[in-house]
Scaffold this motif. Structure first.
Motif, PDB file in Angstrom:
ATOM      1  N   LEU A   1       0.802  -1.224   0.000  1.00  0.00           N
ATOM      2  CA  LEU A   1       0.000   0.000   0.000  1.00  0.00           C
ATOM      3  C   LEU A   1       0.836   1.277   0.000  1.00  0.00           C
ATOM      4  CD1 LEU A   1      -2.895  -0.955   2.412  1.00  0.00           C
ATOM      5  CD2 LEU A   1      -3.080  -0.426  -0.031  1.00  0.00           C
ATOM      6  N   ILE A   2       2.060   1.198   0.487  1.00  0.00           N
ATOM      7  CA  ILE A   2       2.895   2.400   0.506  1.00  0.00           C
ATOM      8  C   ILE A   2       3.814   2.496  -0.718  1.00  0.00           C
ATOM      9  CG2 ILE A   2       2.773   2.686   3.006  1.00  0.00           C
ATOM     10  CD1 ILE A   2       5.578   1.463   3.194  1.00  0.00           C
ATOM     11  N   GLN A   3       3.745   1.505  -1.590  1.00  0.00           N
ATOM     12  CA  GLN A   3       4.544   1.565  -2.816  1.00  0.00           C
ATOM     13  C   GLN A   3       3.891   2.509  -3.819  1.00  0.00           C
ATOM     14  OE1 GLN A   3       5.862  -2.051  -4.649  1.00  0.00           O
ATOM     15  NE2 GLN A   3       6.184  -3.066  -2.695  1.00  0.00           N
ATOM     16  N   PRO A   4       4.692   3.268  -4.550  1.00  0.00           N
ATOM     17  CA  PRO A   4       4.127   4.168  -5.565  1.00  0.00           C
ATOM     18  C   PRO A   4       3.310   3.386  -6.593  1.00  0.00           C
ATOM     19  CG  PRO A   4       6.485   4.560  -5.275  1.00  0.00           C
ATOM     20  CD  PRO A   4       6.145   3.337  -4.493  1.00  0.00           C
ATOM     21  N   GLY A   5       2.114   3.874  -6.875  1.00  0.00           N
ATOM     22  CA  GLY A   5       1.273   3.258  -7.890  1.00  0.00           C
ATOM     23  C   GLY A   5       0.343   2.182  -7.380  1.00  0.00           C
ATOM     24  N   CYS A   6       0.426   1.813  -6.091  1.00  0.00           N
ATOM     25  CA  CYS A   6      -0.477   0.804  -5.549  1.00  0.00           C
ATOM     26  C   CYS A   6      -1.801   1.486  -5.195  1.00  0.00           C
ATOM     27  CB  CYS A   6       0.110   0.129  -4.318  1.00  0.00           C
ATOM     28  SG  CYS A   6      -0.958  -1.193  -3.679  1.00  0.00           S
ATOM     29  N   LEU A   7      -2.880   1.034  -5.815  1.00  0.00           N
ATOM     30  CA  LEU A   7      -4.203   1.600  -5.574  1.00  0.00           C
ATOM     31  C   LEU A   7      -4.932   0.872  -4.455  1.00  0.00           C
ATOM     32  CD1 LEU A   7      -5.271   2.051  -9.299  1.00  0.00           C
ATOM     33  CD2 LEU A   7      -4.302   3.776  -7.754  1.00  0.00           C
ATOM     34  N   SER A   8      -4.694  -0.436  -4.332  1.00  0.00           N
ATOM     35  CA  SER A   8      -5.295  -1.208  -3.244  1.00  0.00           C
ATOM     36  C   SER A   8      -4.558  -2.532  -3.094  1.00  0.00           C
ATOM     37  CB  SER A   8      -6.786  -1.466  -3.498  1.00  0.00           C
ATOM     38  OG  SER A   8      -6.966  -2.330  -4.594  1.00  0.00           O
ATOM     39  N   SER A   9      -4.674  -3.093  -1.904  1.00  0.00           N
ATOM     40  CA  SER A   9      -4.055  -4.378  -1.612  1.00  0.00           C
ATOM     41  C   SER A   9      -4.948  -5.103  -0.622  1.00  0.00           C
ATOM     42  CB  SER A   9      -2.657  -4.172  -1.025  1.00  0.00           C
ATOM     43  OG  SER A   9      -2.029  -5.409  -0.806  1.00  0.00           O
ATOM     44  N   HIS A  10      -5.417  -6.297  -0.998  1.00  0.00           N
ATOM     45  CA  HIS A  10      -6.344  -7.051  -0.156  1.00  0.00           C
ATOM     46  C   HIS A  10      -5.904  -8.502  -0.041  1.00  0.00           C
ATOM     47  CE1 HIS A  10      -9.214  -3.760  -0.088  1.00  0.00           C
ATOM     48  NE2 HIS A  10      -9.001  -3.626  -1.384  1.00  0.00           N
ATOM     49  N   LEU A  11      -6.174  -9.057   1.123  1.00  0.00           N
ATOM     50  CA  LEU A  11      -5.887 -10.456   1.382  1.00  0.00           C
ATOM     51  C   LEU A  11      -7.189 -11.111   1.810  1.00  0.00           C
ATOM     52  CD1 LEU A  11      -3.783 -12.725   1.728  1.00  0.00           C
ATOM     53  CD2 LEU A  11      -3.390 -11.862   4.043  1.00  0.00           C
ATOM     54  N   TYR A  12      -7.551 -12.211   1.156  1.00  0.00           N
ATOM     55  CA  TYR A  12      -8.818 -12.898   1.412  1.00  0.00           C
ATOM     56  C   TYR A  12      -8.571 -14.350   1.776  1.00  0.00           C
ATOM     57  CZ  TYR A  12     -10.582  -8.998  -1.435  1.00  0.00           C
ATOM     58  OH  TYR A  12     -10.872  -7.760  -1.937  1.00  0.00           O
ATOM     59  N   THR A  13      -9.468 -14.901   2.599  1.00  0.00           N
ATOM     60  CA  THR A  13      -9.467 -16.335   2.860  1.00  0.00           C
ATOM     61  C   THR A  13     -10.655 -16.941   2.113  1.00  0.00           C
ATOM     62  OG1 THR A  13     -10.804 -16.094   4.856  1.00  0.00           O
ATOM     63  CG2 THR A  13      -8.426 -16.095   5.140  1.00  0.00           C
ATOM     64  N   ASP A  14     -10.486 -18.137   1.645  1.00  0.00           N
ATOM     65  CA  ASP A  14     -11.548 -18.832   0.916  1.00  0.00           C
ATOM     66  C   ASP A  14     -12.411 -19.584   1.922  1.00  0.00           C
ATOM     67  OD1 ASP A  14     -13.019 -20.759  -0.653  1.00  0.00           O
ATOM     68  OD2 ASP A  14     -11.604 -20.370  -2.279  1.00  0.00           O
ATOM     69  N   LEU A  15     -13.698 -19.292   1.938  1.00  0.00           N
ATOM     70  CA  LEU A  15     -14.599 -19.941   2.891  1.00  0.00           C
ATOM     71  C   LEU A  15     -14.901 -21.389   2.522  1.00  0.00           C
ATOM     72  CD1 LEU A  15     -17.132 -17.026   3.502  1.00  0.00           C
ATOM     73  CD2 LEU A  15     -15.220 -17.737   4.954  1.00  0.00           C
ATOM     74  N   GLU A  16     -14.770 -21.731   1.261  1.00  0.00           N
ATOM     75  CA  GLU A  16     -15.086 -23.090   0.820  1.00  0.00           C
ATOM     76  C   GLU A  16     -13.873 -24.016   0.822  1.00  0.00           C
ATOM     77  OE1 GLU A  16     -17.173 -22.962  -2.894  1.00  0.00           O
ATOM     78  OE2 GLU A  16     -18.701 -21.616  -2.095  1.00  0.00           O
ATOM     79  N   GLU A  17     -12.710 -23.465   0.519  1.00  0.00           N
ATOM     80  CA  GLU A  17     -11.500 -24.282   0.479  1.00  0.00           C
ATOM     81  C   GLU A  17     -10.602 -23.911   1.644  1.00  0.00           C
ATOM     82  OE1 GLU A  17      -9.489 -24.897  -3.250  1.00  0.00           O
ATOM     83  OE2 GLU A  17     -11.310 -24.359  -4.355  1.00  0.00           O
ATOM     84  N   LYS A  18     -10.548 -24.781   2.609  1.00  0.00           N
ATOM     85  CA  LYS A  18      -9.785 -24.542   3.832  1.00  0.00           C
ATOM     86  C   LYS A  18      -8.311 -24.295   3.517  1.00  0.00           C
ATOM     87  CE  LYS A  18      -9.563 -26.232   8.479  1.00  0.00           C
ATOM     88  NZ  LYS A  18     -10.054 -27.157   9.448  1.00  0.00           N
ATOM     89  N   ASN A  19      -7.719 -23.368   4.261  1.00  0.00           N
ATOM     90  CA  ASN A  19      -6.290 -23.027   4.151  1.00  0.00           C
ATOM     91  C   ASN A  19      -5.911 -22.458   2.786  1.00  0.00           C
ATOM     92  OD1 ASN A  19      -5.872 -23.944   6.831  1.00  0.00           O
ATOM     93  ND2 ASN A  19      -5.692 -26.030   6.079  1.00  0.00           N
ATOM     94  N   THR A  20      -6.862 -21.788   2.137  1.00  0.00           N
ATOM     95  CA  THR A  20      -6.600 -21.164   0.838  1.00  0.00           C
ATOM     96  C   THR A  20      -6.686 -19.654   0.985  1.00  0.00           C
ATOM     97  OG1 THR A  20      -7.415 -23.086  -0.362  1.00  0.00           O
ATOM     98  CG2 THR A  20      -7.363 -21.007  -1.562  1.00  0.00           C
TER      99      THR A  20
END
Length: 109
Positions: A31-50
């Motif tokens: 997020l602090i790098q020039p040109g980064c508009l967004s950064s998200h991390l998601y967990t998969d509810l259907e596939e465990k540990n994904t």
């Protein structure tokens, strides 16, 4: 044009927590790098540990700079923990719309 990078990986249960902490840190640093508009991390509810990491970049140059960064090297180290071949994608977004599209389709405008 805006660039989207996505990395999706399934991890062994014993490495999941460690990977999550590393990826969380990478998302914050991105997020602090020039040109980064967004950064998200998601967990998969259907596939465990994904996990799925998604970043939006202002342009190809910003994405390319990120690919050469220490943060991306750390991401690749996490990818090596994956129990199957990870999905890594880079997409160009040429157009984007919002709620006005829904309103138009539903006759609200």
């Amino acid at each position: 044009m805006i660039m989207r990078s996505t990395t999706r990986m399934s991890l062994p249960q014993q490495k999941y927590k460690e990977a999550l902490e590393i990826l969380r840190s990478i998302a914050e640093q991105s997020l602090i790098q020039p040109g980064c508009l967004s950064s998200h991390l998601y967990t998969d509810l259907e596939e465990k540990n994904t996990l799925l990491m998604e970043n939006l970049w202002l342009n190809w140059e910003s994405l390319e700079r990120h690919l050469r960064s220490e943060e991306y090297r750390n991401l690749l180290l996490v990818v090596e923990m994956a129990i199957e071949c990870p999905e890594i994608r880079f997409d160009t977004i040429s157009d984007s719309a919002g709620i006005e599209t829904v309103e138009k389709a539903r006759g609200c405008v």
